[in-house]
Design a protein around this motif. Sequence first.
Motif, short mmCIF file in Angstrom:
data_model
loop_
_atom_site.label_atom_id
_atom_site.label_comp_id
_atom_site.label_asym_id
_atom_site.label_seq_id
_atom_site.Cartn_x
_atom_site.Cartn_y
_atom_site.Cartn_z
N CYS A 99 79.33 36.41 55.25
CA CYS A 99 78.94 35.08 55.72
C CYS A 99 77.44 34.85 55.69
N GLY A 100 76.66 35.91 55.44
CA GLY A 100 75.22 35.76 55.35
C GLY A 100 74.50 35.63 56.68
N VAL A 101 75.21 35.86 57.78
CA VAL A 101 74.60 35.76 59.10
C VAL A 101 73.81 37.03 59.41
N ALA A 102 72.62 36.86 59.97
CA ALA A 102 71.82 38.00 60.43
C ALA A 102 72.30 38.43 61.81
N LEU A 103 72.43 39.73 62.00
CA LEU A 103 72.84 40.28 63.29
C LEU A 103 71.76 41.24 63.76
N GLU A 104 71.10 40.87 64.85
CA GLU A 104 69.99 41.64 65.40
C GLU A 104 70.46 42.41 66.63
N ASN A 105 70.22 43.71 66.62
CA ASN A 105 70.64 44.60 67.70
C ASN A 105 69.38 45.12 68.38
N VAL A 106 69.20 44.83 69.68
CA VAL A 106 67.95 45.14 70.34
C VAL A 106 68.17 45.79 71.70
N TYR A 107 67.27 46.70 72.03
CA TYR A 107 67.24 47.34 73.34
C TYR A 107 65.87 47.07 73.96
N ILE A 108 65.80 46.06 74.81
CA ILE A 108 64.54 45.68 75.46
C ILE A 108 64.20 46.70 76.55
N PRO A 109 62.93 47.08 76.68
CA PRO A 109 62.56 48.08 77.70
C PRO A 109 62.98 47.66 79.11
N ALA A 110 63.31 48.65 79.92
CA ALA A 110 63.74 48.37 81.29
C ALA A 110 62.58 47.83 82.14
N GLY A 111 61.39 48.39 81.95
CA GLY A 111 60.23 47.85 82.65
C GLY A 111 59.80 48.57 83.90
N GLY A 112 60.38 49.73 84.17
CA GLY A 112 59.96 50.47 85.36
C GLY A 112 60.44 49.84 86.65
N ASP A 113 59.83 50.26 87.77
CA ASP A 113 60.33 49.85 89.09
C ASP A 113 59.51 48.77 89.78
N VAL A 114 58.25 48.61 89.40
CA VAL A 114 57.37 47.68 90.10
C VAL A 114 57.03 46.50 89.19
N PRO A 115 57.33 45.27 89.60
CA PRO A 115 57.11 44.11 88.73
C PRO A 115 55.66 43.62 88.75
N ASP A 116 54.77 44.52 88.32
CA ASP A 116 53.34 44.20 88.32
C ASP A 116 52.70 45.00 87.18
N ARG A 117 52.21 44.30 86.16
CA ARG A 117 51.68 45.02 85.00
C ARG A 117 50.42 45.80 85.33
N GLU A 118 49.68 45.42 86.38
CA GLU A 118 48.47 46.16 86.74
C GLU A 118 48.81 47.50 87.38
N VAL A 119 49.86 47.52 88.16
CA VAL A 119 50.29 48.73 88.85
C VAL A 119 51.21 49.57 87.98
N ASN A 120 52.01 48.90 87.18
CA ASN A 120 53.08 49.54 86.40
C ASN A 120 52.97 49.13 84.94
N PRO A 121 52.34 49.95 84.10
CA PRO A 121 52.18 49.60 82.68
C PRO A 121 53.49 49.32 81.96
N LYS A 122 54.58 49.95 82.39
CA LYS A 122 55.87 49.73 81.73
C LYS A 122 56.32 48.29 81.86
N PHE A 123 55.98 47.66 82.97
CA PHE A 123 56.36 46.27 83.16
C PHE A 123 55.60 45.38 82.18
N GLY A 124 54.32 45.66 82.03
CA GLY A 124 53.53 44.92 81.06
C GLY A 124 54.03 45.12 79.64
N GLN A 125 54.44 46.33 79.30
CA GLN A 125 54.99 46.61 77.97
C GLN A 125 56.26 45.80 77.72
N LYS A 126 57.07 45.64 78.76
CA LYS A 126 58.30 44.86 78.62
C LYS A 126 57.97 43.40 78.32
N LEU A 127 57.03 42.83 79.07
CA LEU A 127 56.66 41.44 78.84
C LEU A 127 56.02 41.26 77.46
N ASP A 128 55.22 42.23 77.03
CA ASP A 128 54.59 42.15 75.71
C ASP A 128 55.62 42.26 74.61
#
Length: 262
Positions: A99-128
């Motif tokens: 059918c020519g349809v593109a199928l994208e399979n993605v695993y977005i980062p969890a982002g760590g435990d603290v929702p603050d990119r200054e305190v928790n770099p993993k959260f910033g990586q998720k948003l980026d």
Amino acid sequence: MISIATWNINSVRLRMPQVARYLAEHGPDVLCLQEIKTVPELFPAQAFADLGYTYQAVHGQKGYHGVATVSRIPMHEAHRQDWQANGEARHVGVILDGCGVALENVYIPAGGDVPDREVNPKFGQKLDFLQRMTDWAQDLTRPSIIVGDFNIAPLESDVWSHKALLKVVSHTPVEVETLARFQAAHGWVDVGRQLIPAPERYYSWWSYRAKDWRANDKGRRLDHIWASPDVAAKAVAHRVLEDTRDWEQCSDHVPLITEFDL
């Protein structure tokens, strides 16, 4: 009619018996797996082939992350994106040949435990990561489906308690807003909620910490199947296979499956 499933399997080699059971009982045409946690050389390719899933696209790494798309209908790998800009295996894209349809399979980062990119770099990586996905989506022209573990439950009815989880990573306002910008970039339609409208109960993940996940039922809808509007209009059925959460050595996520009349 094509059926497409997505499942964060949390180690494909450990849980291949569960995957084989799922494929035997439900038989989706295409299965997208996240968190396969293995290098391509050790991916159980022959086991999938023996089950009829001879077309395979595997983007893996040792011990962490990794995605794989396996199919019993013809497809070919089209591209891989490094939306985290660090070499982690979190995406593989294929084209469904019929059918020519593109199928994208993605695993977005969890982002760590603290929702603050200054305190928790993993959260910033998720948003980026999500911002890079958004930049990519703006240039898409082909009919597309994107599936996977987004690690975000966007709607109030996508979590067991909106109020309790507002400051918990996966349901914070900044994550929801960032995901909404990605959705708008290509006009993605949330097929799951198109066919299971909010506020109906709809979860895909329950923590291992709960002794009785059914009685506790503190779930979140972290896994998604979205499509461009032209493809979403052809979605005819959508199911959540909660029973797999009871299987021996189960993943903490359950499979989703959508049927498209393409």
